[in-house]
Design a protein around this motif. Sequence first.
Motif, PDB file in Angstrom:
ATOM      1  N   ASN A 219       0.817  -1.212   0.000  1.00 16.10           N
ATOM      2  CA  ASN A 219       0.000   0.000   0.000  1.00 16.10           C
ATOM      3  C   ASN A 219       0.850   1.262   0.000  1.00 16.10           C
ATOM      4  O   ASN A 219       0.531   2.241  -0.688  1.00 16.10           O
ATOM      5  N   LEU A 220       1.939   1.257   0.762  1.00 20.43           N
ATOM      6  CA  LEU A 220       2.814   2.427   0.758  1.00 20.43           C
ATOM      7  C   LEU A 220       3.556   2.536  -0.566  1.00 20.43           C
ATOM      8  O   LEU A 220       3.717   3.629  -1.109  1.00 20.43           O
ATOM      9  N   HIS A 221       4.006   1.411  -1.086  1.00 23.72           N
ATOM     10  CA  HIS A 221       4.658   1.400  -2.405  1.00 23.72           C
ATOM     11  C   HIS A 221       3.734   2.001  -3.453  1.00 23.72           C
ATOM     12  O   HIS A 221       4.121   2.887  -4.231  1.00 23.72           O
ATOM     13  N   ASP A 222       2.491   1.542  -3.486  1.00 23.86           N
ATOM     14  CA  ASP A 222       1.561   2.007  -4.526  1.00 23.86           C
ATOM     15  C   ASP A 222       1.227   3.484  -4.360  1.00 23.86           C
ATOM     16  O   ASP A 222       1.051   4.204  -5.363  1.00 23.86           O
ATOM     17  N   TYR A 223       1.150   3.944  -3.128  1.00 22.97           N
ATOM     18  CA  TYR A 223       0.893   5.363  -2.908  1.00 22.97           C
ATOM     19  C   TYR A 223       2.019   6.213  -3.481  1.00 22.97           C
ATOM     20  O   TYR A 223       1.775   7.201  -4.184  1.00 22.97           O
ATOM     21  N   LEU A 224       3.255   5.828  -3.188  1.00 24.73           N
ATOM     22  CA  LEU A 224       4.395   6.631  -3.637  1.00 24.73           C
ATOM     23  C   LEU A 224       4.609   6.528  -5.144  1.00 24.73           C
ATOM     24  O   LEU A 224       4.913   7.526  -5.801  1.00 24.73           O
ATOM     25  N   VAL A 225       4.437   5.352  -5.698  1.00 23.88           N
ATOM     26  CA  VAL A 225       4.714   5.154  -7.125  1.00 23.88           C
ATOM     27  C   VAL A 225       3.568   5.630  -8.000  1.00 23.88           C
ATOM     28  O   VAL A 225       3.781   6.318  -9.011  1.00 23.88           O
ATOM     29  N   TYR A 226       2.333   5.297  -7.620  1.00 19.72           N
ATOM     30  CA  TYR A 226       1.197   5.575  -8.492  1.00 19.72           C
ATOM     31  C   TYR A 226       0.454   6.869  -8.129  1.00 19.72           C
ATOM     32  O   TYR A 226       0.095   7.646  -9.014  1.00 19.72           O
ATOM     33  N   ASP A 227       0.226   7.094  -6.856  1.00 22.00           N
ATOM     34  CA  ASP A 227      -0.467   8.327  -6.467  1.00 22.00           C
ATOM     35  C   ASP A 227       0.456   9.544  -6.517  1.00 22.00           C
ATOM     36  O   ASP A 227       0.068  10.605  -6.998  1.00 22.00           O
ATOM     37  N   ARG A 228       1.690   9.385  -6.031  1.00 24.28           N
ATOM     38  CA  ARG A 228       2.646  10.501  -6.048  1.00 24.28           C
ATOM     39  C   ARG A 228       3.498  10.539  -7.321  1.00 24.28           C
ATOM     40  O   ARG A 228       4.285  11.463  -7.518  1.00 24.28           O
ATOM     41  N   LYS A 229       3.380   9.505  -8.138  1.00 20.17           N
ATOM     42  CA  LYS A 229       4.095   9.446  -9.430  1.00 20.17           C
ATOM     43  C   LYS A 229       5.613   9.388  -9.254  1.00 20.17           C
ATOM     44  O   LYS A 229       6.369   9.878 -10.094  1.00 20.17           O
ATOM     45  N   PHE A 230       6.081   8.739  -8.191  1.00 23.35           N
ATOM     46  CA  PHE A 230       7.524   8.607  -7.963  1.00 23.35           C
ATOM     47  C   PHE A 230       8.044   7.384  -8.709  1.00 23.35           C
ATOM     48  O   PHE A 230       8.524   6.417  -8.123  1.00 23.35           O
ATOM     49  N   THR A 231       7.973   7.433 -10.008  1.00 18.95           N
ATOM     50  CA  THR A 231       8.442   6.293 -10.799  1.00 18.95           C
ATOM     51  C   THR A 231       9.956   6.123 -10.719  1.00 18.95           C
ATOM     52  O   THR A 231      10.491   5.075 -11.093  1.00 18.95           O
ATOM     53  N   TRP A 232      10.640   7.134 -10.237  1.00 24.65           N
ATOM     54  CA  TRP A 232      12.098   7.091 -10.090  1.00 24.65           C
ATOM     55  C   TRP A 232      12.535   6.417  -8.800  1.00 24.65           C
ATOM     56  O   TRP A 232      13.707   6.051  -8.631  1.00 24.65           O
ATOM     57  N   LEU A 233      11.624   6.231  -7.861  1.00 26.20           N
ATOM     58  CA  LEU A 233      11.977   5.730  -6.537  1.00 26.20           C
ATOM     59  C   LEU A 233      12.166   4.219  -6.566  1.00 26.20           C
ATOM     60  O   LEU A 233      11.358   3.485  -7.134  1.00 26.20           O
ATOM     61  N   LYS A 234      13.255   3.760  -5.937  1.00 21.99           N
ATOM     62  CA  LYS A 234      13.538   2.334  -5.847  1.00 21.99           C
ATOM     63  C   LYS A 234      13.363   1.875  -4.407  1.00 21.99           C
ATOM     64  O   LYS A 234      13.625   2.628  -3.465  1.00 21.99           O
ATOM     65  N   PHE A 235      12.948   0.636  -4.229  1.00 20.97           N
ATOM     66  CA  PHE A 235      12.583   0.141  -2.905  1.00 20.97           C
ATOM     67  C   PHE A 235      13.555  -0.947  -2.447  1.00 20.97           C
ATOM     68  O   PHE A 235      13.852  -1.882  -3.190  1.00 20.97           O
ATOM     69  N   CYS A 236      14.005  -0.796  -1.207  1.00 21.45           N
ATOM     70  CA  CYS A 236      15.002  -1.702  -0.634  1.00 21.45           C
ATOM     71  C   CYS A 236      14.378  -2.545   0.473  1.00 21.45           C
ATOM     72  O   CYS A 236      13.867  -2.007   1.461  1.00 21.45           O
ATOM     73  N   TYR A 237      14.435  -3.856   0.315  1.00 18.22           N
ATOM     74  CA  TYR A 237      13.969  -4.808   1.325  1.00 18.22           C
ATOM     75  C   TYR A 237      15.184  -5.195   2.171  1.00 18.22           C
ATOM     76  O   TYR A 237      16.053  -5.952   1.731  1.00 18.22           O
ATOM     77  N   ALA A 238      15.295  -4.618   3.382  1.00 13.83           N
ATOM     78  CA  ALA A 238      16.492  -4.766   4.212  1.00 13.83           C
ATOM     79  C   ALA A 238      16.155  -5.514   5.500  1.00 13.83           C
ATOM     80  O   ALA A 238      15.357  -5.040   6.311  1.00 13.83           O
ATOM     81  N   VAL A 239      16.764  -6.667   5.702  1.00 13.15           N
ATOM     82  CA  VAL A 239      16.485  -7.501   6.862  1.00 13.15           C
ATOM     83  C   VAL A 239      17.630  -7.409   7.867  1.00 13.15           C
ATOM     84  O   VAL A 239      18.736  -6.968   7.552  1.00 13.15           O
ATOM     85  N   ASN A 240      17.358  -7.867   9.071  1.00 12.26           N
ATOM     86  CA  ASN A 240      18.349  -7.843  10.139  1.00 12.26           C
ATOM     87  C   ASN A 240      19.013  -9.202  10.278  1.00 12.26           C
ATOM     88  O   ASN A 240      18.393 -10.245  10.052  1.00 12.26           O
ATOM     89  N   LYS A 241      20.278  -9.202  10.674  1.00 13.03           N
ATOM     90  CA  LYS A 241      21.025 -10.436  10.865  1.00 13.03           C
ATOM     91  C   LYS A 241      20.774 -11.080  12.218  1.00 13.03           C
ATOM     92  O   LYS A 241      21.050 -12.257  12.415  1.00 13.03           O
TER      93      LYS A 241
END
Length: 531
Positions: A219-241
């Motif tokens: 939902n946050l991804h879609d808001y930023l990419v589609y509603d805010r038109k941030f097609t330039w934004l890349k998303f990082c899935y960062a986990v803890n060790k």
Amino acid sequence: MRRNNDIEQKKKILSAMLVSVLLVSPKINSKVYASIPSSCKAGAFLGWAENLETKDIMGDPAYSGKVNMVAFDVANWSDNDSDDNHKNNDATAIGDGPAGWHNANYETNFKNVAVLGKDTMVSAEIPNPEGQKCTTHMSSDDFSKVANAKITDSSDSKVVTNYQSMVKKLGDILADYYSNLNQKNQAANVYLRLFHEMNSSYLWWGFQDKEQFKKLWINLHDYLVYDRKFTWLKFCYAVNKGDENIGDEYKYTKDATLYYPGDNYVDTVALYGYSDDLSNDPDIQKPYAELTGGTYNGVTYKGYNKPFGFAELGAKVGGSYIDKDNNQIKPFDYQIWSNAIQSEYSKASYSIVFDKAYDPRNNIHGTSIFNDYKDANTSISYKAHVSNIGWQDYVKDAETAGTTGQTLSMEAIQMNYPNNIELHLQYQAHVSNIGWMSPVSDGQIAGTTGQHLSIEAINISLKDAQGKDSSDYSIYYRTHLRYMGWTSWTKNGSTSGTIGQSRPVEAIQVCVVKNGTERAQLMEGLVQGTK
């Protein structure tokens, strides 16, 4: 992974840090240390919204031109507490307090990072929408409400409207940052390290229901990419060790892949890596295999077809070098990390070293964690012979040889400048009870050993094959003098130190720079006292 919730303690730690701490063992070691390969972008975490060290490490001569990725958090890790009617929420750029992110300090800090023109990793430790700090657990019912809420939809739920407000401010920050970054470098990328370390329990989005978490992400991804038109934004899935040594709540982490929202919503995967011994650390090896596709302990993992990186790295929290409260116990040797990235974690396409006690300038061989592909002919190594210690390890490229704050004299120095442009070092020491000694060159000893005589001044030059001063490269250096501290930078044969004052040199920093480059302009400003 940062687990110190006391901002005053952080400030105390920062003020206590000595930029030039290098307490190395008194052994002879002629090894010249290699940096990470240029295929792995080397980055630095610059801090949080209100305290970004925007150009600190970028302007350090030892690191200028080497930091090609930056990272920061738009929230304020410790002060995003909204107790007492949210009176402290103005301490975070995305909280719901009266200042909000439009606080002038935040805007200036973000802009100062943007104009560096670097690839950027942005994280957002969003306060708990229930009205608490980000490290306070959220109830499963409220998490479900937030996870399923569309950012643009109206809601009667206070927890949802709080979350929507903060996310919209996050969008404003990203838009403004990208606009400033794009003016400086249109090729630079912006990565959002979204809901990081979700496989740990200490953040409000951690250890939640995996399907609900995926909805939150999407939902946050879609808001930023589609509603805010941030097609330039890349998303990082960062986990803890994970880390078994820092408290019951952190004794283990869930699998690295458990919360993965899907390939369509992720551009890069990352691991938070804090370790004293990467070659024998299962908490690093297992999630690395899970994310990149590999075998660990007899199990082969599929991995993801995404670029991998270390979103943060440093010595182990609660280990031999950093205590449980992020205080430095003793300096860490970053060559351990550099070697591991080259040999065992070669799939890493970027690495971001953390700040404060983890800052490479506060540790040993800090420059080794960065690559230096822009200045292939400028790496210089040198080591000091120190009273009561003997020969230290080699350091390089404006790192500190010698000691500060220990009232120990430098008695001798050896310097090496391997290059393919036929340049040679010439250096000369002024020694107590002797005066100027004869010049030496290329790895020879300047000064004395075993005589308890201090170096009081030094000059260093670069010579071409005909013995003339180099016209294409310059050598810059400064000395730390007893009871005076660091001298100003000087260059190319000028004297650094004192004569006739019986004031020992205790430490030295040296670097070689190609003339006419951005780094040369920086150094000239330091020599002239303009920076």
